[in-house]
Design a protein around this motif. Sequence first.
Motif, PDB file in Angstrom:
ATOM      1  N   PHE A 179       7.606 -12.413   1.154  1.00  0.00           N
ATOM      2  CA  PHE A 179       8.531 -11.317   1.415  1.00  0.00           C
ATOM      3  C   PHE A 179       9.802 -11.895   2.018  1.00  0.00           C
ATOM      4  N   GLY A 180      10.957 -11.403   1.544  1.00  0.00           N
ATOM      5  CA  GLY A 180      12.212 -11.856   2.119  1.00  0.00           C
ATOM      6  C   GLY A 180      13.395 -11.432   1.283  1.00  0.00           C
ATOM      7  N   THR A 181      14.534 -12.020   1.585  1.00  0.00           N
ATOM      8  CA  THR A 181      15.780 -11.724   0.881  1.00  0.00           C
ATOM      9  C   THR A 181      15.996 -12.768  -0.205  1.00  0.00           C
ATOM     10  N   LEU A 182      16.257 -12.295  -1.423  1.00  0.00           N
ATOM     11  CA  LEU A 182      16.526 -13.198  -2.543  1.00  0.00           C
ATOM     12  C   LEU A 182      17.903 -13.817  -2.341  1.00  0.00           C
ATOM     13  N   VAL A 183      17.940 -15.129  -2.112  1.00  0.00           N
ATOM     14  CA  VAL A 183      19.177 -15.823  -1.788  1.00  0.00           C
ATOM     15  C   VAL A 183      19.850 -16.382  -3.035  1.00  0.00           C
ATOM     16  N   SER A 184      19.090 -17.081  -3.883  1.00  0.00           N
ATOM     17  CA  SER A 184      19.698 -17.668  -5.082  1.00  0.00           C
ATOM     18  C   SER A 184      18.671 -17.762  -6.201  1.00  0.00           C
ATOM     19  N   ILE A 185      19.225 -17.885  -7.407  1.00  0.00           N
ATOM     20  CA  ILE A 185      18.393 -18.024  -8.605  1.00  0.00           C
ATOM     21  C   ILE A 185      18.845 -19.293  -9.312  1.00  0.00           C
ATOM     22  N   GLY A 186      17.924 -20.245  -9.447  1.00  0.00           N
ATOM     23  CA  GLY A 186      18.235 -21.491 -10.132  1.00  0.00           C
ATOM     24  C   GLY A 186      17.810 -21.426 -11.584  1.00  0.00           C
ATOM     25  N   GLU A 187      17.884 -22.574 -12.225  1.00  0.00           N
ATOM     26  CA  GLU A 187      17.515 -22.635 -13.642  1.00  0.00           C
ATOM     27  C   GLU A 187      16.033 -22.359 -13.844  1.00  0.00           C
ATOM     28  N   ASP A 188      15.192 -22.890 -12.944  1.00  0.00           N
ATOM     29  CA  ASP A 188      13.753 -22.672 -13.080  1.00  0.00           C
ATOM     30  C   ASP A 188      13.091 -22.372 -11.740  1.00  0.00           C
ATOM     31  N   TYR A 189      13.863 -21.870 -10.788  1.00  0.00           N
ATOM     32  CA  TYR A 189      13.304 -21.524  -9.482  1.00  0.00           C
ATOM     33  C   TYR A 189      14.107 -20.384  -8.866  1.00  0.00           C
ATOM     34  N   ILE A 190      13.522 -19.762  -7.855  1.00  0.00           N
ATOM     35  CA  ILE A 190      14.254 -18.795  -7.046  1.00  0.00           C
ATOM     36  C   ILE A 190      14.098 -19.192  -5.587  1.00  0.00           C
ATOM     37  N   GLN A 191      15.038 -18.756  -4.774  1.00  0.00           N
ATOM     38  CA  GLN A 191      15.045 -19.114  -3.362  1.00  0.00           C
ATOM     39  C   GLN A 191      15.050 -17.827  -2.537  1.00  0.00           C
TER      40      GLN A 191
END
Length: 131
Positions: free
Chosen positions: A99-111
């Motif tokens: 659970f948290g705030t979606l910070v960034s979206i990469g090519e094959d990952y999310i942060q």
Amino acid sequence: MRRYWNRSHPNDCKVIKGKRKHKHAKKSIPVLSKLSRLRWRLMKSISQIKLQLRRLTMRVNTLQKQVESSYGARGNVIAYLRSRLNTRITIETPAGPIFGTLVSIGEDYIQISEPNGSIAIIPQRGILSIE
């Protein structure tokens, strides 16, 4: 050569030549016949390889279609995640929910930035569901 002594007449000793036994020689197979057999074996092997190649090509095409369809689904997931950027989300992974705030979206990952301040990097293939 075998020698036999004629014992019936003591003064008459003569040599009797016996016949030698000849070993049966193997019949030689003509070179053309050998080449013909070798050609037949090669043709049979080639046809089996062609059949295997056709089967493998069909499997590869099937797998390629599956990858393309799953990639299209992942594209939908990425588009959904982009719409949720900088908002609170819950991601279900094999390790458990995050659970948290979606910070960034990469090519094959999310942060994701969790409430305690830690950053979680999740591979896209590890996303089971999004809430």
